[in-house]
Design a protein around this motif. Structure first.
Motif, short mmCIF file in Angstrom:
data_model
loop_
_atom_site.label_atom_id
_atom_site.label_comp_id
_atom_site.label_asym_id
_atom_site.label_seq_id
_atom_site.Cartn_x
_atom_site.Cartn_y
_atom_site.Cartn_z
N THR A 73 0.85 -1.10 -0.08
CA THR A 73 0.05 -0.06 0.00
C THR A 73 0.98 1.30 -0.18
OG1 THR A 73 -1.81 -1.19 1.21
CG2 THR A 73 -1.89 1.14 1.14
N LEU A 74 0.99 1.94 -1.10
CA LEU A 74 1.58 3.19 -1.24
C LEU A 74 0.79 4.28 -1.67
CD1 LEU A 74 4.38 1.70 -3.38
CD2 LEU A 74 4.73 1.93 -1.00
N SER A 75 1.38 5.51 -1.22
CA SER A 75 0.79 6.83 -1.72
C SER A 75 1.23 6.90 -3.06
CB SER A 75 1.11 8.11 -0.68
OG SER A 75 0.84 7.97 0.57
N LEU A 76 0.41 7.50 -4.07
CA LEU A 76 0.86 7.70 -5.34
C LEU A 76 2.11 8.42 -5.44
CD1 LEU A 76 -1.82 6.12 -5.76
CD2 LEU A 76 -2.28 7.86 -7.78
N ASN A 77 2.44 9.24 -4.52
CA ASN A 77 3.50 10.15 -4.72
C ASN A 77 4.73 9.37 -4.15
OD1 ASN A 77 3.28 10.39 -1.98
ND2 ASN A 77 2.63 12.51 -1.91
N GLU A 78 4.56 8.08 -3.98
CA GLU A 78 5.75 7.30 -3.26
C GLU A 78 6.35 6.82 -4.66
OE1 GLU A 78 5.91 5.43 0.76
OE2 GLU A 78 3.55 5.59 0.33
N VAL A 79 5.79 6.69 -5.70
CA VAL A 79 6.69 6.33 -6.96
C VAL A 79 6.86 7.46 -7.72
CG1 VAL A 79 5.40 3.95 -6.82
CG2 VAL A 79 4.26 5.93 -8.14
N ASP A 80 7.72 7.20 -8.80
CA ASP A 80 8.26 8.42 -9.52
C ASP A 80 7.24 8.81 -10.57
OD1 ASP A 80 11.17 8.55 -8.75
OD2 ASP A 80 11.12 6.49 -8.99
N ALA A 81 6.37 7.83 -11.06
CA ALA A 81 5.24 8.03 -11.95
C ALA A 81 4.29 7.09 -11.78
CB ALA A 81 5.84 8.23 -13.36
N VAL A 82 2.98 7.59 -12.34
CA VAL A 82 1.86 6.76 -12.61
C VAL A 82 1.60 6.87 -14.13
CG1 VAL A 82 -0.33 6.11 -12.13
CG2 VAL A 82 1.15 6.81 -10.34
N VAL A 83 1.60 5.71 -15.09
CA VAL A 83 1.15 5.83 -16.12
C VAL A 83 -0.23 5.09 -16.17
CG1 VAL A 83 1.75 4.75 -18.53
CG2 VAL A 83 3.49 5.34 -16.81
N MET A 84 -0.99 5.98 -16.54
CA MET A 84 -2.80 5.87 -16.68
C MET A 84 -2.81 5.00 -18.09
SD MET A 84 -5.58 5.59 -15.78
CE MET A 84 -7.42 6.11 -15.52
N ARG A 85 -3.21 3.80 -18.10
CA ARG A 85 -3.39 2.72 -19.04
C ARG A 85 -4.55 1.85 -18.92
NH1 ARG A 85 -1.21 3.65 -23.62
NH2 ARG A 85 -1.45 1.39 -24.12
N LYS A 86 -5.71 2.51 -18.44
CA LYS A 86 -6.92 1.84 -18.34
C LYS A 86 -7.73 2.22 -19.49
CE LYS A 86 -10.46 0.06 -16.09
NZ LYS A 86 -11.15 -0.24 -17.62
N ASP A 87 -8.05 0.95 -20.09
CA ASP A 87 -9.11 0.92 -21.43
C ASP A 87 -10.24 1.61 -21.05
OD1 ASP A 87 -6.90 -0.02 -23.06
OD2 ASP A 87 -7.65 -2.20 -22.92
N PRO A 88 -10.92 2.29 -22.24
CA PRO A 88 -12.36 2.79 -22.06
C PRO A 88 -13.02 1.45 -21.74
CG PRO A 88 -11.22 3.67 -23.73
CD PRO A 88 -10.17 2.67 -23.41
N PRO A 89 -14.37 1.61 -21.38
CA PRO A 89 -15.19 2.64 -21.56
C PRO A 89 -14.92 3.76 -20.33
CG PRO A 89 -16.55 1.07 -20.44
CD PRO A 89 -15.28 0.35 -20.81
N PHE A 90 -15.19 4.88 -21.08
CA PHE A 90 -15.11 6.16 -19.90
C PHE A 90 -16.23 6.36 -19.27
CE2 PHE A 90 -12.11 9.92 -19.67
CZ PHE A 90 -12.79 10.42 -18.49
N ASP A 91 -16.33 5.44 -18.23
CA ASP A 91 -17.70 5.44 -17.39
C ASP A 91 -17.29 6.18 -16.33
OD1 ASP A 91 -15.95 3.65 -16.05
OD2 ASP A 91 -17.07 2.00 -16.43
N SER A 92 -18.25 6.14 -15.26
CA SER A 92 -18.39 6.83 -14.13
C SER A 92 -17.26 6.51 -13.17
CB SER A 92 -19.51 6.74 -13.21
OG SER A 92 -19.79 5.54 -12.75
N GLU A 93 -16.73 5.11 -13.21
CA GLU A 93 -15.65 4.77 -12.36
C GLU A 93 -14.30 5.27 -13.03
OE1 GLU A 93 -15.17 3.04 -9.34
OE2 GLU A 93 -17.29 3.60 -9.22
#
Length: 313
Positions: A73-93
């Motif tokens: 369990t890490l804070s997102l600022n504890e890694v150097d970068a987060v690469v957002m690669r979640k596929d669509p659909p661009f739903d509410s989640e």
């Protein structure tokens, strides 16, 4: 560096063609540490954006392509970068995930592509910013509007605003006996907006995926040629991918859009071009890295990791 990939389940990756896998493979070859997590692994606790991440080691040929260590369990600022690669659909989640990622940015996390840009650049509607490069286009939830557009142009493509891989796309012509049913179903009786575009016969020569990395075009694109009897060139719809050098028009579109999109926080973009016309601006999880690399000799994943390394200094 420690790179975390927010993606779909790794167990479902088709690594022979997956662009996220190509990014991971390149990053690992450079000695960067890899982590992976999914949307459901994120939460906010005491104001911090946390994620249950799995450290990932790429495996040799045969069996599973990766091994995963115990979740951390890490804070997102504890890694150097987060690469957002979640596929669509661009739903509410997906939308909520961009809000959490943006909150993580305020805490010092580095996210690629930027969450606000993911929200601002709907992959269909973004072309409205660049009318000089587009074919006749309209957006409406009303069947009367779409019918009028069809009468004007005689042959149109109808597509949902939140799809991917060619799903939900229809070609309509005035003689089609199912126009009414298609419009009722696709608009949910006037409650859902659709995009209509004039049909481009140049699709027979391929729906070209032009990649932009840090605002600059990759020199080759992938022309996705429809299978016999099919309108859609998407690889997911059975299209065949053929890599080609960019045409002068492809490069004009890419070099015009590239700096503007990069300034908005879009490190990686996939432009879709049919003939001379821009049809989509893909920002969520652009693909075709491996197909272009295999046929052109360009290390597309290498260009992407170069850009991440440069951005992080």
């Amino acid at each position: 560096m420690r790179l975390a990939f927010l993606a779909d389940p790794l167990e479902h990756f088709k690594i022979y063609k997956d662009s996220t896998y190509a990014m991971m493979r390149e990053a690992a070859a450079r000695g960067h540490a890899l982590f992976a997590f999914e949307q459901a692994d994120m939460r906010v606790l005491q104001g911090r954006v946390l994620a249950d991440m799995r450290p990932i080691t790429l495996a040799a040929e045969g069996g599973s392509w990766f091994t995963a260590g115990p979740r951390e369990t890490l804070s997102l600022n504890e890694v150097d970068a987060v690469v957002m690669r979640k596929d669509p659909p661009f739903d509410s989640e997906y939308l909520y995930a961009t809000h959490l990622l943006e909150h993580a940015e305020r805490q010092g996390a580095r996210i690629f592509n930027k969450p606000r840009a993911l929200r601002d650049f709907n992959e269909k509607l973004a072309i409205l910013r660049f009318p000089q490069f587009t074919a006749p286009t309209m957006v409406s939830s009303q069947a009367t509007d779409i019918r009028a557009f069809l009468r004007e142009h005689g042959d149109i493509i109808l597509k949902p605003l939140d799809g991917m891989g060619g799903s939900g796309i229809f070609r309509l012509r005035p003689e089609d006996p199912n126009i009414g049913t298609i419009l009722e179903t696709q608009t949910h009786h006037g409650r859902i907006s659709l995009m209509a575009q004039r049909y481009l016969p140049a699709i027979a020569d391929g729906d070209k995926r032009v990649l932009l990395i840090a605002g600059k075009p990759v020199d080759w694109c992938l022309a996705r040629i429809p299978m016999q009897g099919e309108t859609r060139g998407n690889l997911a719809a059975g299209g065949t991918g053929v890599a080609r050098p960019l045409s002068a028009r492809d490069r004009d579109i890419a070099e015009t859009l590239g700096p503007e999109l990069f300034a908005e926080g879009l490190m990686l973009v996939g432009l879709d071009v049919i003939g001379d016309s821009l049809t989509e601006v893909n920002v969520t999880s652009p693909t075709c890295f491996q197909e272009i690399s295999a046929q052109s000799g360009i290390n597309v994943a290498g260009l992407f990791v170069d850009a991440i390394e440069a951005a992080l200094g």
